[in-house]
Design an enzyme around this catalytic site. Sequence first.
Site, PDB file in Angstrom:
ATOM      1  N   HIS A 227      52.542  85.733  21.639  1.00 34.37           N
ATOM      2  CA  HIS A 227      53.613  85.800  22.319  1.00 34.37           C
ATOM      3  C   HIS A 227      54.532  86.226  22.528  1.00 34.37           C
ATOM      4  CE1 HIS A 227      57.614  84.238  19.689  1.00 34.37           C
ATOM      5  NE2 HIS A 227      57.180  84.414  18.627  1.00 34.37           N
TER       6      HIS A 227
ATOM      7  N   ARG B 143      55.321  78.907   0.845  1.00 33.55           N
ATOM      8  CA  ARG B 143      54.511  79.488   0.382  1.00 33.55           C
ATOM      9  C   ARG B 143      53.220  78.655   0.712  1.00 33.55           C
ATOM     10  NH1 ARG B 143      48.951  79.297  -1.600  1.00 33.55           N
ATOM     11  NH2 ARG B 143      48.624  80.898  -3.533  1.00 33.55           N
TER      12      ARG B 143
ATOM     13  N   ARG C  41      66.477  87.566  20.510  1.00 36.18           N
ATOM     14  CA  ARG C  41      65.787  86.820  19.545  1.00 36.18           C
ATOM     15  C   ARG C  41      66.855  87.210  18.552  1.00 36.18           C
ATOM     16  NH1 ARG C  41      61.388  83.264  19.851  1.00 36.18           N
ATOM     17  NH2 ARG C  41      62.052  82.786  21.890  1.00 36.18           N
TER      18      ARG C  41
ATOM     19  N   HIS D 130      64.637  79.911  19.892  1.00 33.06           N
ATOM     20  CA  HIS D 130      62.717  78.755  20.155  1.00 33.06           C
ATOM     21  C   HIS D 130      62.296  78.072  18.711  1.00 33.06           C
ATOM     22  CE1 HIS D 130      60.037  78.140  23.342  1.00 33.06           C
ATOM     23  NE2 HIS D 130      60.935  77.420  24.000  1.00 33.06           N
TER      24      HIS D 130
ATOM     25  N   HIS E 204      51.558  76.682  26.840  1.00 34.41           N
ATOM     26  CA  HIS E 204      52.502  77.076  26.110  1.00 34.41           C
ATOM     27  C   HIS E 204      51.881  75.410  24.202  1.00 34.41           C
ATOM     28  CE1 HIS E 204      56.127  77.058  23.674  1.00 34.41           C
ATOM     29  NE2 HIS E 204      56.583  77.809  24.133  1.00 34.41           N
TER      30      HIS E 204
ATOM     31  N   MET F 250      48.536  85.327  31.252  1.00 33.78           N
ATOM     32  CA  MET F 250      49.288  86.029  30.920  1.00 33.78           C
ATOM     33  C   MET F 250      50.408  85.216  30.867  1.00 33.78           C
ATOM     34  SD  MET F 250      48.706  86.400  28.070  1.00 33.78           S
ATOM     35  CE  MET F 250      47.496  87.662  26.829  1.00 33.78           C
ATOM     36  N   GLY F 251      51.864  84.155  30.393  1.00 38.54           N
ATOM     37  CA  GLY F 251      52.472  83.876  30.993  1.00 38.54           C
ATOM     38  C   GLY F 251      52.093  82.641  31.503  1.00 38.54           C
ATOM     39  N   PHE F 252      51.378  81.722  31.229  1.00 38.83           N
ATOM     40  CA  PHE F 252      51.041  80.429  31.431  1.00 38.83           C
ATOM     41  C   PHE F 252      50.980  79.411  30.206  1.00 38.83           C
ATOM     42  CE2 PHE F 252      50.401  82.315  35.228  1.00 38.83           C
ATOM     43  CZ  PHE F 252      51.136  81.322  35.638  1.00 38.83           C
TER      44      PHE F 252
ATOM     45  N   ASP G 187      57.502  83.515  30.144  1.00 37.24           N
ATOM     46  CA  ASP G 187      57.973  84.886  30.346  1.00 37.24           C
ATOM     47  C   ASP G 187      57.278  85.066  31.601  1.00 37.24           C
ATOM     48  OD1 ASP G 187      58.214  85.722  27.769  1.00 37.24           O
ATOM     49  OD2 ASP G 187      56.367  85.088  27.085  1.00 37.24           O
TER      50      ASP G 187
ATOM     51  N   ARG H  91      62.482  77.121  30.714  1.00 41.32           N
ATOM     52  CA  ARG H  91      63.582  78.046  30.397  1.00 41.32           C
ATOM     53  C   ARG H  91      62.659  79.134  31.803  1.00 41.32           C
ATOM     54  NH1 ARG H  91      61.212  80.787  25.516  1.00 41.32           N
ATOM     55  NH2 ARG H  91      59.555  79.711  25.996  1.00 41.32           N
TER      56      ARG H  91
HETATM   57  N1  COA Z   1      45.176  80.967  30.980  1.00 39.95           N
HETATM   58  C1  COA Z   1      43.841  80.112  30.345  1.00 39.95           C
HETATM   59  N2  COA Z   1      43.753  79.728  29.300  1.00 39.95           N
HETATM   60  C2  COA Z   1      44.420  79.276  28.728  1.00 39.95           C
HETATM   61  C3  COA Z   1      45.782  80.110  28.744  1.00 39.95           C
HETATM   62  C4  COA Z   1      46.107  80.679  29.646  1.00 39.95           C
HETATM   63  N3  COA Z   1      47.496  81.643  29.099  1.00 39.95           N
HETATM   64  N4  COA Z   1      46.918  79.158  27.572  1.00 39.95           N
HETATM   65  C5  COA Z   1      45.512  78.393  27.538  1.00 39.95           C
HETATM   66  N5  COA Z   1      44.251  78.677  27.842  1.00 39.95           N
HETATM   67  C6  COA Z   1      42.796  77.567  27.735  1.00 39.95           C
HETATM   68  C7  COA Z   1      42.570  78.012  26.404  1.00 39.95           C
HETATM   69  O1  COA Z   1      41.285  79.235  26.897  1.00 39.95           O
HETATM   70  C8  COA Z   1      41.626  76.836  25.927  1.00 39.95           C
HETATM   71  O2  COA Z   1      40.599  76.679  25.881  1.00 39.95           O
HETATM   72  P1  COA Z   1      39.158  75.860  25.259  1.00 39.95           P
HETATM   73  O3  COA Z   1      39.252  74.405  25.115  1.00 39.95           O
HETATM   74  O4  COA Z   1      38.169  75.552  26.993  1.00 39.95           O
HETATM   75  O5  COA Z   1      39.405  77.077  24.696  1.00 39.95           O
HETATM   76  C9  COA Z   1      42.724  75.747  25.978  1.00 39.95           C
HETATM   77  O6  COA Z   1      43.495  76.037  26.729  1.00 39.95           O
HETATM   78  C10 COA Z   1      43.853  75.439  25.198  1.00 39.95           C
HETATM   79  O7  COA Z   1      44.432  77.139  25.022  1.00 39.95           O
HETATM   80  P2  COA Z   1      45.199  77.550  23.178  1.00 39.95           P
HETATM   81  O8  COA Z   1      44.848  78.863  22.670  1.00 39.95           O
HETATM   82  O9  COA Z   1      43.977  76.232  22.311  1.00 39.95           O
HETATM   83  O10 COA Z   1      45.910  76.813  23.461  1.00 39.95           O
HETATM   84  P3  COA Z   1      47.147  77.411  21.787  1.00 39.95           P
HETATM   85  O11 COA Z   1      48.606  76.106  21.600  1.00 39.95           O
HETATM   86  O12 COA Z   1      46.213  77.414  20.791  1.00 39.95           O
HETATM   87  O13 COA Z   1      48.212  78.127  22.779  1.00 39.95           O
HETATM   88  C11 COA Z   1      49.238  80.131  23.719  1.00 39.95           C
HETATM   89  C12 COA Z   1      49.049  78.551  23.107  1.00 39.95           C
HETATM   90  C13 COA Z   1      50.736  80.518  24.542  1.00 39.95           C
HETATM   91  C14 COA Z   1      48.986  81.107  22.770  1.00 39.95           C
HETATM   92  C15 COA Z   1      48.008  80.120  24.804  1.00 39.95           C
HETATM   93  O14 COA Z   1      48.508  79.243  26.342  1.00 39.95           O
HETATM   94  C16 COA Z   1      48.168  81.793  25.732  1.00 39.95           C
HETATM   95  O15 COA Z   1      47.425  82.031  24.873  1.00 39.95           O
HETATM   96  N6  COA Z   1      48.687  81.450  26.792  1.00 39.95           N
HETATM   97  C17 COA Z   1      48.851  83.200  27.736  1.00 39.95           C
HETATM   98  C18 COA Z   1      49.979  84.000  26.405  1.00 39.95           C
HETATM   99  C19 COA Z   1      51.459  83.675  26.943  1.00 39.95           C
HETATM  100  O16 COA Z   1      51.350  83.469  28.119  1.00 39.95           O
HETATM  101  N7  COA Z   1      51.993  83.665  25.290  1.00 39.95           N
HETATM  102  C20 COA Z   1      53.307  83.658  25.749  1.00 39.95           C
HETATM  103  C21 COA Z   1      53.651  82.052  25.214  1.00 39.95           C
HETATM  104  S1  COA Z   1      55.485  81.520  24.831  1.00 39.95           S
END
Ligand code: COA
Length: 371
Positions: free
Chosen positions: A219, A352, A333, A184, A258, A254-256, A308, A268
């Site tokens: 992650h 760096r 992975r 990925h 990206h 979790m699982g939502f 996920d 996927r």
């Molecule tokens: N459930 C609820 N709210 C979520 C969310 C989720 N899974 N993912 C993002 N948000 C919200 C954030 O709280 C944030 O809200 P705000 O603007 O009010 O603060 C907004 O959406 C933007 O999210 P952000 O965390 O800035 O996006 P990111 O690009 O940094 O995060 C992830 C990406 C994947 C880390 C994030 O979506 C997440 O934590 N998901 C759940 C963990 C997960 O499934 N990880 C596997 C990735 S493949």
Amino acid sequence: MSTKKTGGLAGVNAGESAICTVGQGAGLNYRGYSIEDLAAHASFEEVAYLLQFGELPDRDQLAAYQRELVAARHLPEPLRAMLQEIPGDAQPMDVLRTGCSALGTMEPENRDHSDQDRVITRLLGVFPSMLLYWYHHHQHGAVMSTDSGETTIAGYFLEKLLGRPPSDEETACMQASLILYAEHEFNASTFACRICASTLSDTYSAITTGIGVLRGPLHGGANEEAMHLIESFSSTEEATRGVYERLEKKQLLMGFGHRVYGLDGDPRSPIIKEWSRRLGGETMTYAISETIENVMKQEKPQLPTNADFYSASAYHFLGIPTDFFTPIFVMSRTSGWAAHIKEQRANNKLIRPSSEYTGPEKRPFVPLDER
Ligand code: COA
């Protein structure tokens, strides 16, 4: 570079790579092949070969690679002893992280990395053995043999876990899942592997780094957290209420969501969702999963399911314990990490970056007695 604009390095192009395209309107492709085609028609071994060597193998190349992977399953005696010493209630991700590092002391890579492919194939072959040897020792007081008639990593893992030969459907689901998780682009763990490799460190260190980074719930750990979420509800009504409550409290589901895929969603996800439906479509677990997805679709359409979410129920239906979900991600992975480690080494420049300083102005030192 302003940290405000690039929080978490979002949107920052951190280097060139010829391994994978993520998003950019073209879905997910490994060396030009779509994951839809690979998950439908290839084995994980073909995909691992593609990632490690750049092209899909022909029949002879695949047969030879499979033989090497089977030969790489064995556990040297000092590693067995060490796996027995690791507590039975340890985190399985920590077992793989420690096992990977330990194997690096027993079968070190050459200083010039000229045997990097040997090390990569060894790790791909041995990770299922490592995890399940430790598991059977502590859970059942049994000594797991690494002998097996199963020639694929998917079949071997399921056979050793379940204690019976898996069905063709179970193996096919596992194959698809390993393929979907294989690579990925510059995700957090892969980038960490590249940083490690860029110091000219060894492959074991780079993969150990990747495991440590993948472990976090933002992650790889998200698949386990998604299962905990699904299992916290006993009915679809409860799931609907629970998702609303969590959203109100601004909790992560979790699982939502990206970092890279937008509203189009994670390509996927539909593939693994279909596997989840095939294996457990009639169950309450599946109904609860769909309910969670539907509420999120309605309330947070900008946060579709990622890989996920339905991997969690698919693994659950395969009879896999929840805390093995992220270790399976490692087994897969490692192929992507290895491709990136090789690519980094082939045209290396120490990674760096610099930071924007936000600390105090320069000030005079105060001796200890005067503070
Ligand atoms: N459930 C609820 N709210 C979520 C969310 C989720 N899974 N993912 C993002 N948000 C919200 C954030 O709280 C944030 O809200 P705000 O603007 O009010 O603060 C907004 O959406 C933007 O999210 P952000 O965390 O800035 O996006 P990111 O690009 O940094 O995060 C992830 C990406 C994947 C880390 C994030 O979506 C997440 O934590 N998901 C759940 C963990 C997960 O499934 N990880 C596997 C990735 S493949």
